[in-house]
Scaffold this active site. Structure first.
Site, PDB file in Angstrom:
ATOM      1  N   ARG A  84       0.650  -1.259  -0.014  1.00 11.57           N
ATOM      2  CA  ARG A  84      -0.055   0.081   0.107  1.00 11.57           C
ATOM      3  C   ARG A  84       0.883   1.365   0.305  1.00 11.57           C
ATOM      4  NH1 ARG A  84      -1.690   0.887   4.491  1.00 11.57           N
ATOM      5  NH2 ARG A  84      -1.158  -1.165   5.453  1.00 11.57           N
ATOM      6  N   TYR A 223      -1.625  -3.557  -6.847  1.00 11.77           N
ATOM      7  CA  TYR A 223      -1.272  -4.376  -5.746  1.00 11.77           C
ATOM      8  C   TYR A 223      -2.205  -4.145  -4.584  1.00 11.77           C
ATOM      9  CZ  TYR A 223       1.515  -7.464  -2.738  1.00 11.77           C
ATOM     10  OH  TYR A 223       2.049  -8.417  -1.990  1.00 11.77           O
ATOM     11  N   LYS A 232      -9.664  -2.418   1.647  1.00 12.84           N
ATOM     12  CA  LYS A 232      -9.369  -1.420   2.393  1.00 12.84           C
ATOM     13  C   LYS A 232     -10.181  -0.165   2.034  1.00 12.84           C
ATOM     14  CE  LYS A 232      -6.283  -3.812   4.544  1.00 12.84           C
ATOM     15  NZ  LYS A 232      -6.514  -4.439   5.964  1.00 12.84           N
ATOM     16  N   HIS A 252     -10.604  -2.865  11.330  1.00 13.88           N
ATOM     17  CA  HIS A 252      -9.339  -3.604  10.955  1.00 13.88           C
ATOM     18  C   HIS A 252      -9.112  -4.584  11.674  1.00 13.88           C
ATOM     19  CE1 HIS A 252      -5.039  -3.748   9.386  1.00 13.88           C
ATOM     20  NE2 HIS A 252      -5.504  -4.609   8.553  1.00 13.88           N
ATOM     21  N   SER A 274      -1.434  -3.909  10.440  1.00 13.95           N
ATOM     22  CA  SER A 274      -1.002  -4.643   9.330  1.00 13.95           C
ATOM     23  C   SER A 274       0.059  -5.738   9.670  1.00 13.95           C
ATOM     24  CB  SER A 274      -0.616  -3.713   8.008  1.00 13.95           C
ATOM     25  OG  SER A 274      -1.674  -3.123   7.667  1.00 13.95           O
ATOM     26  N   CYS A 276       0.629  -7.858  11.754  1.00 19.13           N
ATOM     27  CA  CYS A 276       0.720  -8.262  13.172  1.00 19.13           C
ATOM     28  C   CYS A 276       0.259  -9.342  13.841  1.00 19.13           C
ATOM     29  CB  CYS A 276       0.700  -6.737  14.047  1.00 19.13           C
ATOM     30  SG  CYS A 276       1.695  -5.415  13.776  1.00 19.13           S
ATOM     31  N   ASP A 299      -9.227  -9.842   8.576  1.00 24.19           N
ATOM     32  CA  ASP A 299      -8.689  -8.609   8.301  1.00 24.19           C
ATOM     33  C   ASP A 299      -9.673  -7.483   8.498  1.00 24.19           C
ATOM     34  OD1 ASP A 299      -6.541  -6.956   7.401  1.00 24.19           O
ATOM     35  OD2 ASP A 299      -7.562  -6.599   5.680  1.00 24.19           O
ATOM     36  N   ARG A 391       1.998 -12.211  -0.780  1.00 22.94           N
ATOM     37  CA  ARG A 391       0.936 -12.550  -0.038  1.00 22.94           C
ATOM     38  C   ARG A 391       0.178 -13.848  -0.880  1.00 22.94           C
ATOM     39  NH1 ARG A 391      -1.747  -8.851   4.109  1.00 22.94           N
ATOM     40  NH2 ARG A 391      -0.145  -7.228   4.415  1.00 22.94           N
TER      41      ARG A 391
HETATM   42  P1  GTP Z   1      -2.517  -7.753   7.250  1.00 23.02           P
HETATM   43  O1  GTP Z   1      -3.008  -8.809   6.435  1.00 23.02           O
HETATM   44  O2  GTP Z   1      -1.314  -6.996   6.651  1.00 23.02           O
HETATM   45  O3  GTP Z   1      -3.641  -6.757   7.743  1.00 23.02           O
HETATM   46  O4  GTP Z   1      -1.890  -8.408   8.774  1.00 23.02           O
HETATM   47  P2  GTP Z   1      -2.133  -9.357   9.708  1.00 23.02           P
HETATM   48  O5  GTP Z   1      -2.425  -9.006  10.942  1.00 23.02           O
HETATM   49  O6  GTP Z   1      -3.165 -10.429   9.032  1.00 23.02           O
HETATM   50  O7  GTP Z   1      -0.693 -10.231   9.641  1.00 23.02           O
HETATM   51  P3  GTP Z   1      -0.467 -11.707   9.852  1.00 23.02           P
HETATM   52  O8  GTP Z   1      -1.344 -12.519  10.531  1.00 23.02           O
HETATM   53  O9  GTP Z   1      -0.075 -12.327   8.463  1.00 23.02           O
HETATM   54  O10 GTP Z   1       0.940 -11.566  10.511  1.00 23.02           O
HETATM   55  C1  GTP Z   1       2.086 -11.912  10.166  1.00 23.02           C
HETATM   56  C2  GTP Z   1       3.437 -11.762  10.970  1.00 23.02           C
HETATM   57  O11 GTP Z   1       3.155 -11.687  12.270  1.00 23.02           O
HETATM   58  C3  GTP Z   1       4.445 -12.909  10.701  1.00 23.02           C
HETATM   59  O12 GTP Z   1       5.606 -12.075  10.638  1.00 23.02           O
HETATM   60  C4  GTP Z   1       4.058 -13.625  12.011  1.00 23.02           C
HETATM   61  O13 GTP Z   1       5.252 -14.415  12.204  1.00 23.02           O
HETATM   62  C5  GTP Z   1       3.803 -12.583  12.874  1.00 23.02           C
HETATM   63  N1  GTP Z   1       3.093 -13.133  14.049  1.00 23.02           N
HETATM   64  C6  GTP Z   1       1.680 -13.586  14.084  1.00 23.02           C
HETATM   65  N2  GTP Z   1       1.484 -14.162  15.251  1.00 23.02           N
HETATM   66  C7  GTP Z   1       2.441 -14.088  16.164  1.00 23.02           C
HETATM   67  C8  GTP Z   1       2.639 -14.410  17.369  1.00 23.02           C
HETATM   68  O14 GTP Z   1       1.884 -14.859  18.246  1.00 23.02           O
HETATM   69  N3  GTP Z   1       4.090 -14.180  17.915  1.00 23.02           N
HETATM   70  C9  GTP Z   1       4.937 -13.419  16.990  1.00 23.02           C
HETATM   71  N4  GTP Z   1       6.193 -13.284  17.727  1.00 23.02           N
HETATM   72  N5  GTP Z   1       4.714 -13.450  15.964  1.00 23.02           N
HETATM   73  C10 GTP Z   1       3.668 -13.359  15.200  1.00 23.02           C
HETATM   74  C1  SPV Z   2      -2.819  -4.462   5.288  1.00 25.61           C
HETATM   75  O1  SPV Z   2      -1.762  -4.142   4.510  1.00 25.61           O
HETATM   76  O2  SPV Z   2      -3.501  -4.381   6.369  1.00 25.61           O
HETATM   77  C2  SPV Z   2      -3.570  -5.835   4.400  1.00 25.61           C
HETATM   78  C3  SPV Z   2      -2.917  -5.829   3.146  1.00 25.61           C
HETATM   79  O3  SPV Z   2      -4.401  -6.336   4.890  1.00 25.61           O
HETATM   80  S1  SPV Z   2      -3.543  -4.717   2.042  1.00 25.61           S
HETATM   81  O4  SPV Z   2      -5.163  -5.212   1.483  1.00 25.61           O
HETATM   82  O5  SPV Z   2      -2.691  -4.954   0.765  1.00 25.61           O
HETATM   83  O6  SPV Z   2      -3.946  -3.297   2.228  1.00 25.61           O
HETATM   84 MN    MN Z   3      -5.026  -5.656   6.943  1.00 23.89          MN
END
Ligand code: GTP
Ligand code: SPV
Ligand code: MN
Length: 619
Positions: A84, A223, A232, A252, A274, A276, A299, A391
């Site tokens: 983004r 993207y 979003k 979110h 994002s 996290c 999400d 992704r």
């Molecule tokens: P968006 O799709 O961008 O909104 O993000 P999301 O919050 O869905 O992200 P996602 O769950 O894919 O987060 C991925 C990152 O968080 C990776 O680097 C994981 O390793 C890390 N992660 C997720 N859960 C944990 C956890 O419980 N502990 C740690 N240390 N890292 C975590």
């Molecule tokens: C985020 O960045 O929080 C996402 C991926 O979920 S995107 O849809 O590209 O914004």
């Molecule tokens: Mn997101």
């Protein structure tokens, strides 16, 4: 036939259709962008397959090995178009104050002028697709519809996965449903006989939102959140402004159903910035016996008060656009099981046998790969094989833990709201808010270390209130006021409890103190225990707070209340995970005061929360 204009009769920002019909709007956009042809999409499997085949043919998708990863494809974006672009994301209400202190504001007329210039002829040599889609089950009481025009077939097939694409949307619009017009162009017109590139895009980008006329215009990027406009742009930025006007919330958040050993079910909605951990928590596999988690969304959550004063939630999406790196059998086995077939991968690495790989998929990387840029890669190349924001795009329905009723239009009642972020220091593993207002204060003051999901310096600490900093379509302090108001509307006994979590606290030696992932179920169990106590359902028969002790920043688990049985977690680490250092927190509070000052217009109920925090810290 009765037709309503998208925004209660408000003038359109960029083109002016002769009437409020989708047809007139499509005709105007086509006249501006001059595509070679216009194709109306129906969302059928045949349509999707035709587009996929066509993209393989043209070289913009790679078909993966049909035996190893059936029905799956790899897309590689241009290296300049990988996430983004917050710096080019604009919120354009007529009054700048409505965009607030955290959004890039442009006058809608000025932006309209700029967009007309950018979009003029921008689809030349390409096909313009008209994609009618629903966010949430078609016709549902919490759902909304839109129509995306795009010149990217990659966007069309992604919309097939991420939303409900259907011609029936047009019938709903004919019957008077409000709808969001969304226009997308990669901004790469083709001259006669010019050969297309694999990932067309433009260095100039606009991700523009008009909350008043409820329109979206996106230019220059293909993207993710820049281009899949249901996500979003609509489901967060435009929908949050709709929610402010209509009395609901677009957030979110992930959404899960937790079933405790008692058989009782609880619904949790959790906001994390994002990358996290939303997808991980949404697909959590509990490590503690007899608990289960079903996935509802990973999400975005839309929530509305119902007649009983409960907060009812749906996931408006139909698929997951999840971060690949860090997803492996140890961290997210459910995601791995979801990704076995019919996936569109973007910017991951390609193996020699036509499958995919990314950092964290397996402990040992393959000896040779083609990296996300298309170059040869070996483990000693010294760079990641997959882009950090690479992704997967996959249908929610094929997730093994998806709740059987995940697309019930009525949604689920939310029992608890959770806020989280990536914080190496200070923020305890889990705290419970003292009250709704305190919970809103926790949401409003989230800060988190930056990830690769947007441009910027990874690791840098930034405020991300409600994990909505990049996604709120109106003034952030008004968003907080709206949350306070929603709390007032809900029935006191149905109002969700609010928690804050932090899986990312580190020891002085730099390692994560908490094992995370499936072990996060232990924290969920504590939250559920707290809910039971507040409802008089706890087995010890008390409604008291034996499960929690007071800290200045919220309730934390009482000694022994967090189940760490069988975890290799030193006593000292647990203490550090739950520790609240008053001095460090005085510094946090000072930064919050500064942040509130910068925001301006912070509701008094929240400044009172800050004062109360300062008082507790100096006791
Ligand atoms: P968006 O799709 O961008 O909104 O993000 P999301 O919050 O869905 O992200 P996602 O769950 O894919 O987060 C991925 C990152 O968080 C990776 O680097 C994981 O390793 C890390 N992660 C997720 N859960 C944990 C956890 O419980 N502990 C740690 N240390 N890292 C975590
Ligand atoms: C985020 O960045 O929080 C996402 C991926 O979920 S995107 O849809 O590209 O914004
Ligand atoms: Mn997101």
């Amino acid at each position: 036939m009765s037709i309503t204009l998208p925004a209660r009769g408000t003038a359109h920002a960029v083109v002016t259709p002769a009437d409020g019909t989708v047809e007139a709007w499509v005709a105007e956009v086509a006249a501006l962008t001059t595509p070679d042809q216009v194709v109306w999409c129906d969302g059928s499997a045949g349509e999707k397959q035709r587009l996929l085949d066509q993209m393989v043919e043209s070289g913009s998708l790679i078909k993966l090995n049909e035996d190893l990863r059936p029905g799956s494809y790899l897309a590689r974006s241009a290296p300049s178009d990988v996430a983004r672009v917050e710096s080019r994301t604009f919120i354009c209400p007529p009054d700048q104050a409505d965009a607030g202190p955290t959004n890039n504001w442009r006058d809608p007329e000025v932006m309209g002028e700029e967009l007309r210039a950018a979009f003029r002829g921008s689809m030349r040599g390409r096909t313009m697709y008209v994609v009618p889609f629903s966010m949430g089950p078609l016709g549902g009481p919490i759902s909304q519809v839109g129509v995306e025009i795009t010149d990217s077939p990659y966007v069309v097939v992604s919309m097939h996965v991420m939303t409900r694409v259907s011609r029936h949307v047009l019938d709903l619009i004919d019957d008077g449903a409000q709808w969001v017009p969304a226009v997308h162009s990669v901004g790469a017109p083709l001259a006669d006989d010019e050969q297309d590139v694999a990932w067309p895009c433009n260095d100039l980008k606009y991700i523009s939102h008009f909350p008043q006329s409820r329109e979206i215009w996106s230019y220059g990027s293909g993207y993710g959140g820049n281009a899949l406009l249901g996500k979003k742009c609509f489901a967060l930025r435009i929908a949050s402004a709709m929610g402010r006007d209509e009395g609901w919330l677009a957030e979110h958040m992930l959404l899960v159903r937790v079933t405790a050993p008692t058989g009782r079910r609880y619904h949790l909605a959790a906001a994390f910035p994002s990358a996290c951990g939303k997808t991980n928590l949404a697909m959590l596999r509990p490590t503690i016996p007899d608990w289960s988690v079903q996935t509802l969304g990973d999400d975005i959550v839309w929530m509305r008060p119902d007649e009983e004063g409960a907060l009812r939630a749906i996931n408006p999406e139909a698929g997951f656009f999840g971060v690949a790196p860090g997803t492996g059998v140890d961290t997210n086995p459910t995601a791995i099981a979801t990704l076995t077939h019919d996936v569109i991968f973007t910017n991951v690495a390609l193996t020699d046998d036509g499958d995919v790989w990314w950092e964290g998929l397996t402990p040992e990387p393959p000896a040779h790969l083609i990296d996300w840029t298309g170059a040869d890669w070996t483990p000693d190349s010294g760079r990641p094989a997959a882009h950090p924001n690479s992704r997967f795009t996959v249908a929610a329905a094929q997730c093994p833990t998806i709740a059987p009723d995940w697309d019930d239009p009525a949604g689920v009642p939310v029992d608890a709201l959770v806020f989280g972020g990536r914080r190496a220091t200070n923020v305890p593993l889990v705290t419970q808010a003292f009250s709704w207002d305190h919970g809103v204060f926790l949401g409003a003051t989230i800060s988190s270390e930056r990830t690769a999901a947007a441009e910027g310096v990874v690791g840098e600490l930034r405020r991300d209130p409600f994990a909505m900093m990049p996604f709120c379509g109106y003034a952030m302090p008004d968003h907080w006021a709206h949350w306070l108001h929603m709390g007032d509307v809900l029935a006191p006994h149905r109002r969700p409890a609010i928690f804050q979590v932090n899986w990312f606290r580190k020891g002085s030696d730099g390692r994560f103190l908490w094992p995370g992932f499936g072990e996060n179920s232990r924290v969920i169990a504590w939250m559920v225990d707290q809910l039971d106590r507040s409802r008089g359902l706890h087995p010890d028969g008390s409604g008291g707070d034996e499960g929690a002790t007071l800290s200045p920043v919220g309730l934390v688990p009482a000694p022994g209340a967090l189940d760490v049985d069988g975890l290799d977690l030193p006593e000292a680490d647990l203490a550090e995970l739950l520790a609240v250092d008053p001095h460090a927190w005085q510094a946090e509070a000072a930064l919050t005061a500064e942040f509130f000052h910068e925001m301006g217009g912070v509701p008094e109920r929240l400044t009172r929360q800050l004062t109360a925090l300062e008082d507790r810290l100096s006791e």
